[in-house]
Design a protein around this motif. Structure first.
Motif, PDB file in Angstrom:
ATOM      1  N   ASP A  21     -48.814 -51.112 -33.647  1.00  0.00           N
ATOM      2  CA  ASP A  21     -49.785 -51.742 -34.456  1.00  0.00           C
ATOM      3  C   ASP A  21     -51.047 -50.683 -33.929  1.00  0.00           C
ATOM      4  N   LYS A  22     -50.818 -50.014 -32.699  1.00  0.00           N
ATOM      5  CA  LYS A  22     -51.516 -49.006 -32.901  1.00  0.00           C
ATOM      6  C   LYS A  22     -52.306 -47.894 -33.509  1.00  0.00           C
ATOM      7  N   ALA A  23     -50.698 -47.399 -33.943  1.00  0.00           N
ATOM      8  CA  ALA A  23     -50.340 -45.931 -34.717  1.00  0.00           C
ATOM      9  C   ALA A  23     -51.717 -46.722 -35.982  1.00  0.00           C
ATOM     10  N   GLN A  24     -50.586 -47.705 -36.353  1.00  0.00           N
ATOM     11  CA  GLN A  24     -51.662 -48.434 -37.839  1.00  0.00           C
ATOM     12  C   GLN A  24     -52.873 -48.627 -37.944  1.00  0.00           C
ATOM     13  N   LYS A  25     -53.670 -48.868 -36.914  1.00  0.00           N
ATOM     14  CA  LYS A  25     -55.094 -48.802 -36.613  1.00  0.00           C
ATOM     15  C   LYS A  25     -55.410 -47.645 -37.263  1.00  0.00           C
ATOM     16  N   ILE A  26     -55.443 -46.930 -35.961  1.00  0.00           N
ATOM     17  CA  ILE A  26     -55.288 -45.489 -36.365  1.00  0.00           C
ATOM     18  C   ILE A  26     -55.637 -44.966 -37.533  1.00  0.00           C
ATOM     19  N   ILE A  27     -54.377 -45.534 -37.906  1.00  0.00           N
ATOM     20  CA  ILE A  27     -54.401 -44.038 -39.523  1.00  0.00           C
ATOM     21  C   ILE A  27     -55.094 -45.117 -40.034  1.00  0.00           C
ATOM     22  N   ASP A  28     -55.910 -46.611 -40.253  1.00  0.00           N
ATOM     23  CA  ASP A  28     -56.521 -47.389 -41.392  1.00  0.00           C
ATOM     24  C   ASP A  28     -57.687 -47.450 -41.061  1.00  0.00           C
ATOM     25  N   ASP A  29     -58.082 -47.343 -39.835  1.00  0.00           N
ATOM     26  CA  ASP A  29     -59.848 -46.649 -39.197  1.00  0.00           C
ATOM     27  C   ASP A  29     -59.961 -45.684 -38.797  1.00  0.00           C
ATOM     28  N   ASN A  30     -59.586 -44.101 -39.498  1.00  0.00           N
ATOM     29  CA  ASN A  30     -60.247 -42.749 -39.945  1.00  0.00           C
ATOM     30  C   ASN A  30     -59.718 -42.258 -41.078  1.00  0.00           C
ATOM     31  N   LYS A  31     -60.333 -41.556 -41.801  1.00  0.00           N
ATOM     32  CA  LYS A  31     -59.851 -40.684 -42.402  1.00  0.00           C
ATOM     33  C   LYS A  31     -59.005 -39.521 -42.689  1.00  0.00           C
ATOM     34  N   VAL A  32     -58.902 -39.136 -41.759  1.00  0.00           N
ATOM     35  CA  VAL A  32     -58.066 -37.609 -41.265  1.00  0.00           C
ATOM     36  C   VAL A  32     -57.646 -38.263 -39.723  1.00  0.00           C
ATOM     37  N   VAL A  33     -55.805 -38.201 -39.896  1.00  0.00           N
ATOM     38  CA  VAL A  33     -55.690 -38.059 -38.727  1.00  0.00           C
ATOM     39  C   VAL A  33     -55.275 -37.649 -37.592  1.00  0.00           C
ATOM     40  N   VAL A  34     -54.770 -36.633 -37.410  1.00  0.00           N
ATOM     41  CA  VAL A  34     -53.572 -36.013 -36.728  1.00  0.00           C
ATOM     42  C   VAL A  34     -52.684 -36.094 -35.325  1.00  0.00           C
ATOM     43  N   PHE A  35     -52.101 -36.206 -35.414  1.00  0.00           N
ATOM     44  CA  PHE A  35     -50.890 -36.643 -33.659  1.00  0.00           C
ATOM     45  C   PHE A  35     -50.656 -35.528 -33.505  1.00  0.00           C
ATOM     46  N   SER A  36     -50.886 -35.641 -32.440  1.00  0.00           N
ATOM     47  CA  SER A  36     -49.931 -34.231 -32.539  1.00  0.00           C
ATOM     48  C   SER A  36     -50.148 -33.277 -31.047  1.00  0.00           C
ATOM     49  N   LYS A  37     -49.634 -32.913 -30.248  1.00  0.00           N
ATOM     50  CA  LYS A  37     -49.918 -32.105 -29.298  1.00  0.00           C
ATOM     51  C   LYS A  37     -49.782 -31.225 -28.700  1.00  0.00           C
ATOM     52  N   SER A  38     -51.082 -30.896 -27.447  1.00  0.00           N
ATOM     53  CA  SER A  38     -51.580 -30.070 -26.792  1.00  0.00           C
ATOM     54  C   SER A  38     -50.838 -28.325 -27.142  1.00  0.00           C
ATOM     55  N   TRP A  39     -49.546 -28.525 -26.535  1.00  0.00           N
ATOM     56  CA  TRP A  39     -49.645 -27.145 -26.482  1.00  0.00           C
ATOM     57  C   TRP A  39     -48.555 -26.489 -27.652  1.00  0.00           C
ATOM     58  N   CYS A  40     -48.414 -27.301 -28.806  1.00  0.00           N
ATOM     59  CA  CYS A  40     -47.911 -26.931 -30.304  1.00  0.00           C
ATOM     60  C   CYS A  40     -48.233 -25.939 -30.550  1.00  0.00           C
ATOM     61  N   PRO A  41     -47.727 -24.715 -31.717  1.00  0.00           N
ATOM     62  CA  PRO A  41     -48.142 -23.850 -31.815  1.00  0.00           C
ATOM     63  C   PRO A  41     -48.527 -24.650 -33.667  1.00  0.00           C
ATOM     64  N   TYR A  42     -47.627 -25.289 -34.162  1.00  0.00           N
ATOM     65  CA  TYR A  42     -47.658 -25.727 -35.371  1.00  0.00           C
ATOM     66  C   TYR A  42     -49.264 -26.908 -35.267  1.00  0.00           C
ATOM     67  N   TYR A 101     -62.373 -34.921 -38.037  1.00  0.00           N
ATOM     68  CA  TYR A 101     -60.823 -36.061 -37.859  1.00  0.00           C
ATOM     69  C   TYR A 101     -60.335 -36.451 -36.561  1.00  0.00           C
ATOM     70  N   PHE A 102     -60.034 -37.788 -36.718  1.00  0.00           N
ATOM     71  CA  PHE A 102     -59.226 -38.297 -35.628  1.00  0.00           C
ATOM     72  C   PHE A 102     -58.106 -37.675 -34.814  1.00  0.00           C
ATOM     73  N   LEU A 103     -58.135 -36.935 -33.763  1.00  0.00           N
ATOM     74  CA  LEU A 103     -57.404 -36.311 -33.181  1.00  0.00           C
ATOM     75  C   LEU A 103     -56.204 -37.231 -32.010  1.00  0.00           C
ATOM     76  N   MET A 104     -54.874 -37.223 -32.078  1.00  0.00           N
ATOM     77  CA  MET A 104     -54.694 -38.098 -30.815  1.00  0.00           C
ATOM     78  C   MET A 104     -53.612 -37.243 -30.110  1.00  0.00           C
ATOM     79  N   GLU A 105     -53.438 -36.787 -29.536  1.00  0.00           N
ATOM     80  CA  GLU A 105     -52.920 -35.984 -28.748  1.00  0.00           C
ATOM     81  C   GLU A 105     -51.734 -36.617 -27.977  1.00  0.00           C
ATOM     82  N   LEU A 106     -50.483 -36.428 -28.175  1.00  0.00           N
ATOM     83  CA  LEU A 106     -49.914 -37.494 -27.322  1.00  0.00           C
ATOM     84  C   LEU A 106     -48.889 -36.880 -26.290  1.00  0.00           C
ATOM     85  N   ASP A 107     -48.835 -35.823 -26.275  1.00  0.00           N
ATOM     86  CA  ASP A 107     -48.962 -35.965 -24.636  1.00  0.00           C
ATOM     87  C   ASP A 107     -49.925 -35.947 -23.385  1.00  0.00           C
ATOM     88  N   GLU A 108     -50.999 -36.225 -23.542  1.00  0.00           N
ATOM     89  CA  GLU A 108     -52.144 -36.625 -23.256  1.00  0.00           C
ATOM     90  C   GLU A 108     -52.762 -38.354 -22.943  1.00  0.00           C
TER      91      GLU A 108
END
Length: 102
Positions: free
Chosen positions: A6-27, A42-49
């Protein structure tokens, strides 16, 4: 899992651009760099943080079928990861404008 989904879907629904990321990831860095270059909002969610990052990553896999990061959405549509975003470089300005993210 339902809470994370539900939380992930709300973030997707509430933002025009979303990047689910990890701070150390080169990609992830490459994707954020491209979006920054395009001056995208864009909305940035660092999953490792965040404490529920692993649960969110599991939820994203359930939503998209993709477990890896970055996991990118534009205008609530799943784009994919860095390779898919880079492949859309030519269309990116239009996609971001349509989404109202520039």
């Amino acid at each position: 899992m339902a809470g994370a989904k539900d939380k992930a879907q709300k973030i997707i629904d509430d933002n025009k651009v979303v990047v689910f990321s990890k701070s150390w990831c080169p990609y992830c860095r490459a994707s954020k760099s491209l979006l920054d270059e395009k001056k995208a909002n864009y909305f940035l969610m660092e999953l490792d943080e965040v404490s529920d990052g692993a649960a969110l990553q599991d939820a994203l896999e359930e939503i998209t079928g993709q477990r890896s990061v970055p996991n990118i959405f534009i205008a609530q549509k799943h784009i994919g990861g860095n390779s898919e975003l880079q492949a859309k470089k030519g269309q990116l300005d239009g996609l971001l404008q349509e989404a109202g993210a520039v």
